[in-house]
Design a protein around this motif. Structure first.
Motif, PDB file in Angstrom:
ATOM      1  N   ASN A   1       0.827  -1.201   0.000  1.00 54.36           N
ATOM      2  CA  ASN A   1       0.000   0.000   0.000  1.00 54.36           C
ATOM      3  C   ASN A   1       0.871   1.265   0.000  1.00 54.36           C
ATOM      4  O   ASN A   1       1.981   1.271   0.519  1.00 54.36           O
ATOM      5  CB  ASN A   1      -0.887  -0.026   1.255  1.00 54.36           C
ATOM      6  CG  ASN A   1      -1.878   1.111   1.279  1.00 54.36           C
ATOM      7  OD1 ASN A   1      -1.568   2.209   1.741  1.00 54.36           O
ATOM      8  ND2 ASN A   1      -3.068   0.861   0.771  1.00 54.36           N
ATOM      9  N   LYS A   2       0.312   2.338  -0.551  1.00 55.46           N
ATOM     10  CA  LYS A   2       1.069   3.603  -0.662  1.00 55.46           C
ATOM     11  C   LYS A   2       1.530   4.128   0.693  1.00 55.46           C
ATOM     12  O   LYS A   2       2.617   4.703   0.811  1.00 55.46           O
ATOM     13  CB  LYS A   2       0.215   4.664  -1.361  1.00 55.46           C
ATOM     14  CG  LYS A   2      -1.017   5.106  -0.574  1.00 55.46           C
ATOM     15  CD  LYS A   2      -1.837   6.159  -1.312  1.00 55.46           C
ATOM     16  CE  LYS A   2      -3.054   6.550  -0.485  1.00 55.46           C
ATOM     17  NZ  LYS A   2      -3.894   7.549  -1.187  1.00 55.46           N
ATOM     18  N   TRP A   3       0.703   3.925   1.721  1.00 58.51           N
ATOM     19  CA  TRP A   3       1.080   4.458   3.034  1.00 58.51           C
ATOM     20  C   TRP A   3       2.274   3.692   3.613  1.00 58.51           C
ATOM     21  O   TRP A   3       3.098   4.256   4.337  1.00 58.51           O
ATOM     22  CB  TRP A   3      -0.089   4.371   4.020  1.00 58.51           C
ATOM     23  CG  TRP A   3      -1.224   5.282   3.709  1.00 58.51           C
ATOM     24  CD1 TRP A   3      -2.454   4.931   3.245  1.00 58.51           C
ATOM     25  CD2 TRP A   3      -1.255   6.714   3.845  1.00 58.51           C
ATOM     26  NE1 TRP A   3      -3.244   6.040   3.088  1.00 58.51           N
ATOM     27  CE2 TRP A   3      -2.533   7.147   3.451  1.00 58.51           C
ATOM     28  CE3 TRP A   3      -0.306   7.665   4.257  1.00 58.51           C
ATOM     29  CZ2 TRP A   3      -2.899   8.496   3.454  1.00 58.51           C
ATOM     30  CZ3 TRP A   3      -0.680   9.006   4.269  1.00 58.51           C
ATOM     31  CH2 TRP A   3      -1.951   9.400   3.873  1.00 58.51           C
ATOM     32  N   ILE A   4       2.333   2.407   3.285  1.00 58.08           N
ATOM     33  CA  ILE A   4       3.456   1.599   3.782  1.00 58.08           C
ATOM     34  C   ILE A   4       4.743   2.004   3.064  1.00 58.08           C
ATOM     35  O   ILE A   4       5.779   2.235   3.685  1.00 58.08           O
ATOM     36  CB  ILE A   4       3.148   0.098   3.602  1.00 58.08           C
ATOM     37  CG1 ILE A   4       1.916  -0.276   4.432  1.00 58.08           C
ATOM     38  CG2 ILE A   4       4.360  -0.751   3.969  1.00 58.08           C
ATOM     39  CD1 ILE A   4       1.377  -1.672   4.162  1.00 58.08           C
ATOM     40  N   LYS A   5       4.640   2.137   1.746  1.00 59.98           N
ATOM     41  CA  LYS A   5       5.817   2.574   0.987  1.00 59.98           C
ATOM     42  C   LYS A   5       6.270   3.955   1.473  1.00 59.98           C
ATOM     43  O   LYS A   5       7.466   4.196   1.657  1.00 59.98           O
ATOM     44  CB  LYS A   5       5.478   2.622  -0.501  1.00 59.98           C
ATOM     45  CG  LYS A   5       6.583   3.181  -1.384  1.00 59.98           C
ATOM     46  CD  LYS A   5       7.526   2.130  -1.889  1.00 59.98           C
ATOM     47  CE  LYS A   5       8.666   2.745  -2.695  1.00 59.98           C
ATOM     48  NZ  LYS A   5       9.449   1.760  -3.414  1.00 59.98           N
ATOM     49  N   GLN A   6       5.311   4.844   1.684  1.00 60.36           N
ATOM     50  CA  GLN A   6       5.675   6.192   2.131  1.00 60.36           C
ATOM     51  C   GLN A   6       6.403   6.150   3.474  1.00 60.36           C
ATOM     52  O   GLN A   6       7.413   6.821   3.672  1.00 60.36           O
ATOM     53  CB  GLN A   6       4.424   7.066   2.239  1.00 60.36           C
ATOM     54  CG  GLN A   6       4.745   8.503   2.614  1.00 60.36           C
ATOM     55  CD  GLN A   6       3.521   9.253   3.115  1.00 60.36           C
ATOM     56  OE1 GLN A   6       2.843   8.817   4.052  1.00 60.36           O
ATOM     57  NE2 GLN A   6       3.229  10.375   2.478  1.00 60.36           N
ATOM     58  N   ARG A   7       5.882   5.339   4.396  1.00 59.30           N
ATOM     59  CA  ARG A   7       6.513   5.256   5.708  1.00 59.30           C
ATOM     60  C   ARG A   7       7.955   4.756   5.589  1.00 59.30           C
ATOM     61  O   ARG A   7       8.866   5.277   6.227  1.00 59.30           O
ATOM     62  CB  ARG A   7       5.695   4.338   6.623  1.00 59.30           C
ATOM     63  CG  ARG A   7       6.325   4.050   7.973  1.00 59.30           C
ATOM     64  CD  ARG A   7       6.558   5.301   8.812  1.00 59.30           C
ATOM     65  NE  ARG A   7       5.338   5.942   9.249  1.00 59.30           N
ATOM     66  CZ  ARG A   7       4.694   5.662  10.390  1.00 59.30           C
ATOM     67  NH1 ARG A   7       5.204   4.749  11.213  1.00 59.30           N
ATOM     68  NH2 ARG A   7       3.592   6.298  10.699  1.00 59.30           N
ATOM     69  N   LEU A   8       8.163   3.751   4.734  1.00 60.31           N
ATOM     70  CA  LEU A   8       9.512   3.225   4.561  1.00 60.31           C
ATOM     71  C   LEU A   8      10.412   4.257   3.897  1.00 60.31           C
ATOM     72  O   LEU A   8      11.559   4.451   4.294  1.00 60.31           O
ATOM     73  CB  LEU A   8       9.461   1.940   3.727  1.00 60.31           C
ATOM     74  CG  LEU A   8       8.689   0.788   4.384  1.00 60.31           C
ATOM     75  CD1 LEU A   8       8.484  -0.350   3.410  1.00 60.31           C
ATOM     76  CD2 LEU A   8       9.408   0.284   5.625  1.00 60.31           C
ATOM     77  N   CYS A   9       9.870   4.946   2.896  1.00 56.17           N
ATOM     78  CA  CYS A   9      10.654   5.977   2.219  1.00 56.17           C
ATOM     79  C   CYS A   9      11.103   7.047   3.211  1.00 56.17           C
ATOM     80  O   CYS A   9      12.203   7.583   3.120  1.00 56.17           O
ATOM     81  CB  CYS A   9       9.831   6.626   1.110  1.00 56.17           C
ATOM     82  SG  CYS A   9       9.622   5.563  -0.342  1.00 56.17           S
ATOM     83  N   GLN A  10      10.238   7.346   4.179  1.00 58.76           N
ATOM     84  CA  GLN A  10      10.536   8.417   5.141  1.00 58.76           C
ATOM     85  C   GLN A  10      11.462   7.973   6.261  1.00 58.76           C
ATOM     86  O   GLN A  10      12.096   8.808   6.907  1.00 58.76           O
ATOM     87  CB  GLN A  10       9.223   8.930   5.763  1.00 58.76           C
ATOM     88  CG  GLN A  10       8.360   9.715   4.791  1.00 58.76           C
ATOM     89  CD  GLN A  10       6.966  10.006   5.358  1.00 58.76           C
ATOM     90  OE1 GLN A  10       6.550   9.408   6.356  1.00 58.76           O
ATOM     91  NE2 GLN A  10       6.251  10.913   4.711  1.00 58.76           N
ATOM     92  N   THR A  11      11.539   6.685   6.523  1.00 59.08           N
ATOM     93  CA  THR A  11      12.218   6.268   7.759  1.00 59.08           C
ATOM     94  C   THR A  11      13.405   5.325   7.578  1.00 59.08           C
ATOM     95  O   THR A  11      14.209   5.211   8.503  1.00 59.08           O
ATOM     96  CB  THR A  11      11.216   5.561   8.701  1.00 59.08           C
ATOM     97  OG1 THR A  11      10.660   4.438   8.022  1.00 59.08           O
ATOM     98  CG2 THR A  11      10.105   6.493   9.142  1.00 59.08           C
ATOM     99  N   VAL A  12      13.489   4.627   6.444  1.00 59.40           N
ATOM    100  CA  VAL A  12      14.574   3.642   6.316  1.00 59.40           C
ATOM    101  C   VAL A  12      15.904   4.363   6.151  1.00 59.40           C
ATOM    102  O   VAL A  12      16.039   5.258   5.313  1.00 59.40           O
ATOM    103  CB  VAL A  12      14.327   2.695   5.124  1.00 59.40           C
ATOM    104  CG1 VAL A  12      15.573   1.863   4.828  1.00 59.40           C
ATOM    105  CG2 VAL A  12      13.139   1.792   5.418  1.00 59.40           C
TER     106      VAL A  12
END
Ligand SMILES: [Zn+2]
Length: 288
Positions: free
Chosen positions: A192-203
């Motif tokens: 999901n887009k929200w999961i990808k976004q969270r990873l993009c922001q935090t990894v």
């Protein structure tokens, strides 16, 4: 290098899906019901024939219903069949997840015994190279297979789909996705887009693995692994590439700026998806 996903690319992709759905209504389309009624694999060496959303599988292997680090769920659907490379992938990933100290995984649909279109659920999973793995990281005690029809399978999103639910999402999900993304044979993982976004922001540190995480609607309760066509499967059709980088720029942003892709609710009437399959699938379906 993959093709960069643009708004036009997504529009073209959606259009192709609509065109193939319309084409599937014509003569010659296999009745989905047939594929779901066959309960045994077709004999012969493992061969994926056709495309993930229009194909079949010869020589499928069954995932053992439980093993170190995993349990197959919803066994009654009889969709725990796949390419040997897929079965190996699942058991290897499960071992890695277990070794990292996490609870066992719930494995969802792989494919029907001979692949092909399913009467419900999704359009893909037809060539034994797709698998759904649930995000639930508190699966509870292990149960007998017949008691695993309706386990708790929490979404990682808030109930109004407005973002990540931090009471469910945890570093275990990040580690799980990374373990899967870095394994060989993996083409992509739909999230999901929200999961990808969270990873993009935090990894932090290595972000190369984010490349493998491709955004699609849904995929907030489970992620969907797609493997490459294995060598020696000349009739297997691979999917075009996707991001040339981590996919955290424009390809992610368009999911937040263009009208959302709405998935039908789970209780919506099921319209069977009947793609036109490669001619070779007729023999796979009819094989004794
Ligand atoms: Zn799936």
């Amino acid at each position: 290098m993959g093709k960069v996903i643009t708004a036009r690319y997504v529009a073209n992709k959606m259009m192709r899906l609509v065109v193939s759905l319309i084409a599937a209504m014509g003569a010659g389309a296999a009745a989905a019901q047939d594929w779901s009624q066959v309960t045994t694999p077709a004999p012969g060496p493992a061969q994926s024939i056709g495309y993930y959303t229009a194909g079949c599988l010869q020589g499928a292997q069954a995932l053992p219903l439980e093993g170190p680090g995993y349990e197959a769920i919803r066994i009654s659907r009889n969709r725990y069949w796949g390419q040997p490379v897929t079965i190996d992938f699942i058991t290897t990933l499960s071992e890695k997840v277990r070794a990292s100290g996490q609870a066992h995984l719930y494995i969802g649909d792989i494919g029907q015994p001979r692949g092909g279109p399913a009467p419900s659920g999704h359009a893909s999973h037809q060539t034994g190279l797709d698998v759904d793995i649930w995000f639930e990281r508190e699966p509870g005690p292990r149960l007998a297979s017949e008691q695993r029809e309706n386990p708790r399978l929490r979404s990682l999103l808030k109930s109004d789909d407005s973002g990540i639910d931090d009471s469910v999402f945890s570093p275990q999900h990040v580690s799980l996705l990374r373990l899967a993304a870095e394994m060989p044979h993996l083409d992509r993982i739909f999230v999901n887009k929200w999961i990808k976004q969270r990873l993009c922001q935090t990894v932090t540190g290595s972000r190369a693995w984010l490349n493998k995480l491709v955004v699609w609607a849904g995929h907030d309760e489970h992620f969907h692994l797609r493997l490459y066509c294995p060598p020696g499967n000349p009739q297997c059709q691979g999917q075009a590439g996707y991001y040339s980088d981590d996919g955290c720029g424009e390809p992610l942003e368009i999911w937040f700026t263009r009208p959302p892709v709405k998935l039908p609710p789970p209780d919506a009437p099921q319209v069977p998806y009947r793609p036109k399959l490669p001619a070779a699938c007729a023999a796979v379906l009819k094989a004794p």
